[in-house]
Write an enzyme that holds these catalytic residues in place. Structure first.
Site, PDB file in Angstrom:
ATOM      1  CG  ASP A 312      45.237   3.056 -15.954  1.00 28.77           C
ATOM      2  OD1 ASP A 312      44.325   2.465 -15.347  1.00 28.77           O
ATOM      3  OD2 ASP A 312      46.032   3.835 -15.404  1.00 28.77           O
ATOM      4  CD  GLU A 362      40.252   3.290 -15.468  1.00 29.12           C
ATOM      5  OE1 GLU A 362      39.599   3.658 -14.470  1.00 29.12           O
ATOM      6  OE2 GLU A 362      41.389   3.714 -15.717  1.00 29.12           O
TER       7      GLU A 362
END
Length: 666
Positions: A312, A362
């Site tokens: 993330d 990401e």
């Protein structure tokens, strides 16, 4: 101290950031010393004045079980008689004299929130049954294989209405059976799990982590989560875990200001926090901190058999300026966080060498080489989320069909860089929250028009190069935004229109898995060519997915993003013969056959003529032709090159620190 558990070699590797199995030593571990069975505690807190273990084993009495500082930064204690299931915390006297109760940064389990004590656990009891799966994945080139990911938030996938508590969560074991059945029915290959690493604040969805080695207690025990992963593997489903090495929350019981100093976070006020999120930033310049995170990645792969970690907020880690009005430039005056560069190169290199797992970025940055091997100047990620494709596509969907001709480039531009990285196309949870609306409500018109547009959107997505990801509910056209507090509206599947969308996605998923030209991403730009990228006045896109050596097994996609019927639609064909329609977004027979005519169309010698209905997407199969000797030779050369490139990517040691371990420590 006798019987040191964290020995000189452990300390040496830890301080050099290369103790990849650190989770086997730090934290709480059941062991036997001189015939006495108990729990051995190890803690890194260099600036603490004193530390003790308080637990329900000693009546939560401070200073009964006092830890000993065995060098300048490591504390140890063996507690005889303590066993599995005991809840505990560290009472840390911080550098300023303040006494704070801290959870174990390396604990394997914590209590269900709002409680937060760590729990002693033995992870060696579970008997795994996924040996066949692990053997199959060992050495496999995942870029050549289908990868269609079902992103799931376990707490809101379904609710157990028989429970009277507020959460109404299913447990890991029940979720395993129900999700596996659904995933296999639909045709997904992987599940990606949001919010598994333990976290205290539900609205963070698991992206403000306090337990980097503990699966959340919301859905059960560590063994229950092992069962979930094991069951998925035994049913042919890969498991991806969301992992958050960028930042952590400020909760006083967790990592923040751990020993009274900025231990895990930066001390520099211009780097210490992400103001936008109100969280602390990991100081990756400290080898012990980077080792903490690297060990966490290895932990999930080794102990829980996770197939990949989706990282993330990579962009936040790569830029010192991310979300900050004022920032600290790097040593060269730039905005890049060079410590994060080195961290990712190190982690990706060593993870790919030692395991079959890989990291997925990401990443919204414009930094080149995210999925390129470190030895070639890249970062070594296995895949990168294609955020550009997602943003451009959604802008196009949000536009009225009347005005779409002015935005046609948004859908064609993404093909220009489709092979610059190893991409994954994503329509994730982030696109259906915070007022963005559900996927179906991104389209204009009545409900029938919206569903037609959505089905054509999914068809073009599955034809576009790159792996795929859909968030739960999108595959049956969930109408309301995702809410982590409530379950999906599964009752919509009984509605004809929503069921039609689901069946459309299901057919696309199975077609994607069956056809190598759709899922093999190793062939490069030659595997995707336009038939017509300039049909902007009619909002139509037509392109071919093929193998690199000829048109055998190739597929022609024609996607109509307008509510207009196109009778006698003409599309250029690469070879002559009878083309079979193997897919349409309309729920009728697919096996329409069309004979080419020798007529110039879209710059090609042959032409296909058929009727294209409003918002209809169709896929035609190119007729098979006997391969020439030159084509067979090219096929062999391409496959050899792919094998060589993948081998280089998985044996990349250019950023693995060369730590010379002193002989006396071996």
């Amino acid at each position: 101290m006798e019987n040191k558990f964290f020995g000189e070699l452990d300390r040496y590797l830890f301080h050099h950031g290369t103790h990849y199995e650190l989770y086997n030593k730090m934290g709480a571990h059941i062991r036997e010393i001189n015939g006495l069975r108990g729990v051995h505690f190890v803690l890194w807190a260099p600036n603490a004045r004193a530390v003790c273990v308080v637990s329900d084993g000693n009546g939560w009495t401070p200073w009964r079980d006092i830890m000993e500082k065995v060098d300048d930064c490591i504390w140890e204690l063996f507690v005889p008689g303590m066993c599995e299931g005991v809840k505990y915390k560290f009472l840390v006297v911080q550098s300023d004299g303040r006494e704070v109760y801290k959870t174990d940064p390396y604990s394997y389990r914590t209590e269900l929130r709002p409680a937060n004590a760590s729990v002693v656990v033995n992870l060696e009891n579970y008997k795994w049954g996924d040996g066949k799966w692990k053997k199959q994945k060992s050495g496999e080139n995942f870029l050549e294989k289908p990868m269609a990911v079902y992103e799931v938030h376990l707490g809101s996938w379904k609710k157990d209405l028989s429970k009277w508590d507020e959460d109404q969560y299913f447990d890991y074991r029940r979720l395993a059976h129900e999700i596996a059945e659904y995933v296999n029915y639909m045709g997904y290959t992987h599940v990606e799990l949001m919010g598994i690493c333990e976290y205290p604040f539900d609205p963070s969805w698991g992206y403000q982590v306090t337990g980097y080695f503990a699966p959340t207690a919301r859905y059960g025990s560590p063994e229950d989560f092992m069962y979930f992963v094991d069951y998925m593997h035994q049913n042919g489903i890969g498991v991806i875990l969301d992992w958050v090495p960028a930042h952590f929350p400020k909760d006083d019981f967790a990592l923040a200001n751990f020993d009274g100093t900025p231990l895990y976070e930066y001390s520099d006020p211009l780097r210490a926090e992400y103001p936008e999120w109100g969280t602390k930033a990991f100081d990756l310049g400290k080898k012990e901190v980077s080792n903490f995170l690297i060990a966490s990645a290895f932990f999930w792969v080794e102990k829980y058999h996770i197939d990949a970690l989706r990282v993330d907020a990579v962009a936040a880690m790569l830029y010192n300026s991310f979300g900050r009005e004022q920032y600290r430039p790097n040593m060269y005056g730039g905005i890049e966080n060079l410590e994060s560069f080195e961290f990712f190169r190190h982690l990706n290199s060593v993870l790919r060498q030692r395991t079959a797992a890989f990291l997925i970025a990401e990443d919204s940055s414009i930094i080149d080489g995210i999925t390129r091997p470190a030895k070639k100047g890249g970062f070594g990620f296995g895949l990168k989320w294609n955020m550009g494709w997602m943003n451009d596509s959604i802008k196009y969907y949000n536009t009225d069909p009347i005005f779409r001709p002015y935005h046609h480039h948004l859908m064609t531009h993404t093909f220009e860089y489709a092979f610059n990285e190893n991409y994954m196309l994503v329509l994730s949870h982030d696109e259906v929250v915070y007022g963005k609306g559900s996927m179906i409500n991104k389209f204009i018109g009545n409900k029938m028009d919206k569903m037609g547009g959505l089905k054509t959107c999914y068809t073009m997505m599955f034809g576009h190069p790159g792996k795929k990801l859909l968030f739960m509910g999108q595959d049956f056209a969930q109408e309301r935004e995702w809410n982590f507090k409530t379950g999906l509206d599964w009752w919509l599947c009984d509605d004809y229109g929503h069921r039609d969308v689901m069946e459309c996605v299901r057919r696309l998923l199975h077609l994607y898995k069956e056809r190598a030209v759709l899922h093999n991403d190793c062939g490069g730009p030659v595997t995707c060519e336009w038939v017509s990228s300039g049909d902007y006045m009619r909002n139509i896109f037509s392109f071919i997915r093929r193998n690199p050596w000829n048109y055998n097994n190739a597929l022609i996609f024609v996607c109509n993003f307008s509510p207009v019927d196109r009778a006698y639609m003409g599309v250029g064909a690469p070879v002559d013969g009878v083309y079979k329609r193997i897919f349409t977004t309309y729920p009728d027979a697919e096996n329409l056959e069309v004979q080419t005519t020798e007529e110039l169309c879209d710059g090609r010698k042959y032409k296909l003529t058929f009727d294209l209905r409003p918002y209809e997407s169709v896929i035609f199969e190119v007729p098979y032709k006997q391969a020439t000797e030159a084509e067979l030779k090219k096929e062999t050369e391409v496959k050899k090159a792919v094998k060589k490139n993948y081998k280089e990517a998985t044996t990349d040691d250019s950023h693995v620190p060369k730590v010379e371990i002193p002989k006396e420590l071996l």
